[in-house]
Write a protein that holds these residues in place. Structure first.
Motif, PDB file in Angstrom:
ATOM      1  N   ASP A 503      37.024  51.496  24.314  1.00 13.74           N
ATOM      2  CA  ASP A 503      38.113  52.405  24.689  1.00 13.74           C
ATOM      3  C   ASP A 503      38.038  52.812  26.149  1.00 13.74           C
ATOM      4  OD1 ASP A 503      39.069  52.316  22.111  1.00 13.74           O
ATOM      5  OD2 ASP A 503      37.992  54.133  21.469  1.00 13.74           O
ATOM      6  N   THR A 504      36.845  52.969  26.661  1.00 11.88           N
ATOM      7  CA  THR A 504      36.694  53.384  28.066  1.00 11.88           C
ATOM      8  C   THR A 504      37.313  52.363  29.002  1.00 11.88           C
ATOM      9  OG1 THR A 504      34.617  54.497  27.514  1.00 11.88           O
ATOM     10  CG2 THR A 504      35.033  54.041  29.845  1.00 11.88           C
ATOM     11  N   TRP A 505      37.068  51.081  28.722  1.00  9.76           N
ATOM     12  CA  TRP A 505      37.643  50.029  29.561  1.00  9.76           C
ATOM     13  C   TRP A 505      39.166  50.070  29.484  1.00  9.76           C
ATOM     14  CZ3 TRP A 505      40.901  45.931  29.374  1.00  9.76           C
ATOM     15  CH2 TRP A 505      40.822  44.989  30.403  1.00  9.76           C
ATOM     16  N   CYS A 506      39.712  50.250  28.300  1.00 15.13           N
ATOM     17  CA  CYS A 506      41.167  50.297  28.121  1.00 15.13           C
ATOM     18  C   CYS A 506      41.775  51.486  28.853  1.00 15.13           C
ATOM     19  CB  CYS A 506      41.517  50.346  26.634  1.00 15.13           C
ATOM     20  SG  CYS A 506      41.151  48.814  25.746  1.00 15.13           S
ATOM     21  N   ARG A 507      41.107  52.632  28.817  1.00  9.33           N
ATOM     22  CA  ARG A 507      41.619  53.810  29.533  1.00  9.33           C
ATOM     23  C   ARG A 507      41.607  53.561  31.040  1.00  9.33           C
ATOM     24  NH1 ARG A 507      38.726  56.659  25.487  1.00  9.33           N
ATOM     25  NH2 ARG A 507      36.912  56.878  26.853  1.00  9.33           N
ATOM     26  N   ARG A 508      40.556  52.911  31.516  1.00 12.79           N
ATOM     27  CA  ARG A 508      40.498  52.613  32.955  1.00 12.79           C
ATOM     28  C   ARG A 508      41.610  51.655  33.347  1.00 12.79           C
ATOM     29  NH1 ARG A 508      35.708  49.012  35.289  1.00 12.79           N
ATOM     30  NH2 ARG A 508      37.156  47.437  34.510  1.00 12.79           N
ATOM     31  N   ARG A 509      41.875  50.657  32.514  1.00 11.71           N
ATOM     32  CA  ARG A 509      42.946  49.709  32.810  1.00 11.71           C
ATOM     33  C   ARG A 509      44.312  50.402  32.788  1.00 11.71           C
ATOM     34  NH1 ARG A 509      43.596  44.258  33.554  1.00 11.71           N
ATOM     35  NH2 ARG A 509      41.484  44.593  34.323  1.00 11.71           N
ATOM     36  N   SER A 510      44.525  51.325  31.853  1.00  9.79           N
ATOM     37  CA  SER A 510      45.781  52.083  31.808  1.00  9.79           C
ATOM     38  C   SER A 510      45.954  52.921  33.076  1.00  9.79           C
ATOM     39  CB  SER A 510      45.819  52.989  30.579  1.00  9.79           C
ATOM     40  OG  SER A 510      45.804  52.216  29.393  1.00  9.79           O
ATOM     41  N   SER A 511      44.862  53.503  33.536  1.00 10.12           N
ATOM     42  CA  SER A 511      44.905  54.281  34.771  1.00 10.12           C
ATOM     43  C   SER A 511      45.267  53.403  35.961  1.00 10.12           C
ATOM     44  CB  SER A 511      43.555  54.971  35.000  1.00 10.12           C
ATOM     45  OG  SER A 511      43.543  55.666  36.213  1.00 10.12           O
ATOM     46  N   GLU A 512      44.740  52.194  36.011  1.00 10.98           N
ATOM     47  CA  GLU A 512      45.062  51.265  37.098  1.00 10.98           C
ATOM     48  C   GLU A 512      46.544  50.889  37.071  1.00 10.98           C
ATOM     49  OE1 GLU A 512      42.398  48.038  36.487  1.00 10.98           O
ATOM     50  OE2 GLU A 512      40.665  49.067  37.355  1.00 10.98           O
ATOM     51  N   LEU A 513      47.086  50.717  35.859  1.00 12.13           N
ATOM     52  CA  LEU A 513      48.506  50.389  35.743  1.00 12.13           C
ATOM     53  C   LEU A 513      49.372  51.518  36.270  1.00 12.13           C
ATOM     54  CD1 LEU A 513      48.759  48.667  32.225  1.00 12.13           C
ATOM     55  CD2 LEU A 513      48.930  47.607  34.466  1.00 12.13           C
ATOM     56  N   ARG A 514      48.996  52.751  35.995  1.00 15.80           N
ATOM     57  CA  ARG A 514      49.767  53.902  36.509  1.00 15.80           C
ATOM     58  C   ARG A 514      49.724  53.942  38.030  1.00 15.80           C
ATOM     59  NH1 ARG A 514      47.477  56.329  31.863  1.00 15.80           N
ATOM     60  NH2 ARG A 514      45.739  57.195  33.081  1.00 15.80           N
ATOM     61  N   GLN A 515      48.575  53.544  38.585  1.00 12.19           N
ATOM     62  CA  GLN A 515      48.474  53.538  40.038  1.00 12.19           C
ATOM     63  C   GLN A 515      49.366  52.457  40.650  1.00 12.19           C
ATOM     64  OE1 GLN A 515      46.787  55.847  41.930  1.00 12.19           O
ATOM     65  NE2 GLN A 515      47.947  54.831  43.573  1.00 12.19           N
ATOM     66  N   PHE A 516      49.428  51.299  40.029  1.00 14.22           N
ATOM     67  CA  PHE A 516      50.320  50.242  40.511  1.00 14.22           C
ATOM     68  C   PHE A 516      51.771  50.691  40.417  1.00 14.22           C
ATOM     69  CE2 PHE A 516      46.792  47.193  39.207  1.00 14.22           C
ATOM     70  CZ  PHE A 516      46.425  46.913  40.516  1.00 14.22           C
ATOM     71  N   HIS A 517      52.089  51.439  39.362  1.00 11.67           N
ATOM     72  CA  HIS A 517      53.435  51.973  39.204  1.00 11.67           C
ATOM     73  C   HIS A 517      53.761  52.926  40.358  1.00 11.67           C
ATOM     74  CE1 HIS A 517      56.547  53.734  36.148  1.00 11.67           C
ATOM     75  NE2 HIS A 517      57.049  53.646  37.377  1.00 11.67           N
TER      76      HIS A 517
END
Length: 641
Positions: A503-517
């Motif tokens: 889950d930690t990896w998935c949360r980090r990836r979601s955070s990266e997507l928000r930054q790209f947005h």
């Protein structure tokens, strides 16, 4: 003469019938075949049969009494009878049960005279040669009958051990064909490929041949017949013998489509059905000689197992390619599943030890091959250094291939965990070392988890490099969002990968997507909103700087049209992300434009001037925003027409 292997003589009660009393006063054992006609009532006695019975009695006396002196004339008469029986059997179906008893007498007679010859009473040693010759002819007939019975197998690939009634006790107890017919006439006892009465017959023949010193001939006939039967079973299952060299030359498509599945099916059926059947048969036919039965079964099964293991090793040694991973893992799983099922079948002997060694070697090679194939995915990612960006910032083919490959591979999660744990070469490193990859410092990761993280990191680095191929920074962000979202969705929809990544990896990836947005919003819409700022539009005496206002409207119109023209050709294939992007753009642009329009449109002259500078109403902007990211460039001019 004592011999524990000598069957109980069915005619041993003949001596009790030498009295003048009729048959009704004699007691015949339950398992003794019907007495010869010579023992019927004296008033109806057949002289020839009576003489034959006396010959048998004399021969029985010789072979059961070490001090008895064999008379050459009696022996000659006995051998004449045996040769006549053989001649009749060779021409027509004669009394085989009586013939087996006669062969027993020949073997006993031969061993009795050879062991303690009395040449002064026999008169000449030539009688020994004749006895040996008659025995050899009798054994040749038995050998041919044994072969014929064995080759008449009805074994099919649908036979299962469930329909086999293991009635070996009755066989080893010396029950004869007549007893079977009398006592078990309602039974349908079946051994692997043979009716029970045929197995009983083979059991008696094997017993006689081994007792008579023809063990090697008996075993050779059995081995050849059953080896051929097993080869036929393999062919029916679709598996044909193929050398390692031929495996290297055969196209993988053919191996994957036909040969490998046949191997799996064959190995499973042999381990669970056919080997068990083969052991039952050997133990039934050679019930009086367990060591021979075990040896024959081991050698037969060994030949099949080695053939199957050779194929597995051939696959493991073939040229590495990504598509071979899954069939390699299927074969690995088959071996792991079937080996415990076979352990109880083989006696703890040299053959069993050899098979365990060969199986371990095949498992190791398949495991190492699977690791090498999976790790080659790293090289595939590194080698993908194309300089042509994907049109519209869509999901890159490398991303699709890698994630679909990983999703399919992780369906073998438990097997890959085992393979990496048992067969990876760590060069002294701790296979559970964190390696700096884990999201949680307290977590110990398996070698496969570490390898999976490496692949994901390599994919991220490769995609980051490809994003720089786009000259438009906003499009670069869209590209990273598309690929990042695709990766995240694949992981979330695969329980196996999700479990490994965490889950930690998935949360980090979601955070990266928000930054790209955010980066996209800043590069595109923040610049557009700059046209709607109040700076420079100083209101003096209720008036605004109209030239500046007109320029603001013109700039906004031109910039929005360019954004629409460009970004309507961009691609966001994930519907949810596409909707999220449009909603976020609308939320930023429409309120700001509506406020700007409401405040400053009054300063433009109604009519032609308004039409010239105010090209869009807020509702128009919403419509055009909803056309973004479809992958089809649209012209507003054509739309208005």
């Amino acid at each position: 003469m004592e011999n524990n292997d000598i069957p109980e003589e069915k005619s041993s009660s003949a001596g009790d019938a030498k009295t003048e009393v009729g048959l009704e006063e004699a007691t015949v054992p339950e398992e003794t075949p019907p007495p010869p006609p010579s023992q019927v009532d004296d008033n109806h006695e057949d002289p020839d049969k009576s003489d034959l019975n006396k010959i048998y009695e004399e021969i029985d006396r010789i072979v059961t009494n070490d001090n008895a002196a064999p008379a050459e004339s009696v022996v000659d008469e006995f051998l004449d009878v045996i040769e006549e029986k053989i001649a009749k059997l060779e021409k027509e179906d004669h009394d085989r049960h009586a013939f087996l008893e006669s062969v027993t007498r020949v073997s006993k007679l031969y061993m009795s005279i050879v062991k303690d010859p009395k040449p002064e009473e026999i008169g000449t040693a030539s009688i020994i040669n004749r006895i040996g010759s008659v025995q050899q002819r009798a054994m040749a007939y038995l050998e041919e009958e044994f072969r014929s019975l064995l080759e008449d197998s009805k074994t099919t690939v649908d036979d299962t051990s469930d329909n086999i009634i293991n009635d070996q006790n009755s066989i080893s107890d010396g029950g004869d064909d007549n007893n079977y017919n009398n006592n078990n006439s309602d039974e349908t006892t079946i051994f692997p490929g043979y009716p029970r009465d045929v197995v009983l017959r083979m059991n008696k023949i094997a017993k006689e041949m081994i007792f008579g010193g023809y063990e090697s001939e008996c075993c050779e006939v059995y081995m050849i017949a059953r080896r051929n039967a097993l080869e036929e079973i393999l062919q029916r299952l679709g598996f044909e013998k193929i050398s390692v060299d031929d495996i290297q030359k055969t196209h993988w498509e053919s191996l994957e489509r036909e040969i490998a599945p046949a191997w799996i099916k064959t190995f499973r059926q042999c381990a669970t059905v056919h080997f068990a059947d083969e052991r039952i048969l050997a133990e039934a036919v050679f019930s009086d000689h367990p060591s021979i039965a075990a040896s024959l079964f081991s050698n037969l099964a060994r030949g099949v197992v080695i053939q199957l293991l050779d194929f597995a090793q051939g696959i493991a040694m073939s040229k590495r390619s990504a598509e071979k991973l899954f069939k390699t893992l299927d074969m690995y799983e088959t071996l792991c599943d079937m080996v415990p099922k076979m352990d109880g079948l083989f006696p703890a002997d040299e053959c069993s030890a050899e098979l365990k060694t060969e199986t371990s070697l095949a498992l190791s090679r398949l495991g190492e091959a699977a690791i090498c194939i999976f790790c080659d995915l790293e090289n595939s990612i590194k080698a993908d250094n194309g300089r042509t960006p994907v049109p519209g910032g869509a999901v890159h083919p490398l991303t699709r291939y890698t994630m679909n490959y990983l999703k399919y591979a992780c369906e073998y999660k438990d097997t890959l965990e085992q393979v990496f744990k048992e067969h990876s070469r760590t060069d002294g490193d701790d296979p559970y070392e964190n390696d700096g990859v884990s999201e949680n410092p307290n977590d110990l990761q398996s070698p496969f988890s570490v390898q999976l993280m490496r692949v994901m990191d390599l994919l991220d680095c490769n995609l980051e490099g490809k994003s720089k191929l786009y000259k438009d920074v906003a499009l670069s962000s869209i590209f990273m969002m598309n690929n990042g979202r695709y990766i995240l969705q694949k992981i979330k929809t695969s329980m196996e990968i999700n479990c490994l990544m965490g889950d930690t990896w998935c949360r980090r990836r979601s955070s990266e997507l928000r930054q790209f947005h955010k980066n996209y919003q800043r590069e595109t819409w923040s610049k557009l909103l700059g046209c709607l700022g109040h700076e420079g539009l100083n209101v003096v005496n209720g008036k605004v700087a109209k030239p500046v206002l007109k320029e603001r409207f013109k700039s906004f119109n031109a910039m929005f049209e360019e954004i629409h023209r460009t970004q309507s050709s961009w691609v966001v294939s994930d519907e949810q992300m596409q909707s999220e992007l449009r909603v976020s753009i609308t939320a930023v642009v429409i309120p700001a434009y509506r406020a700007f329009l409401g405040r400053y449109s009054q300063y433009l002259d109604a009519g032609r001037q308004t039409e010239k500078y105010i090209k869009f109403q807020p509702e128009d902007l919403e419509t055009y925003i909803d056309e973004l990211f479809e992958g089809n460039p649209l012209s507003m001019v054509r739309r208005k027409q």
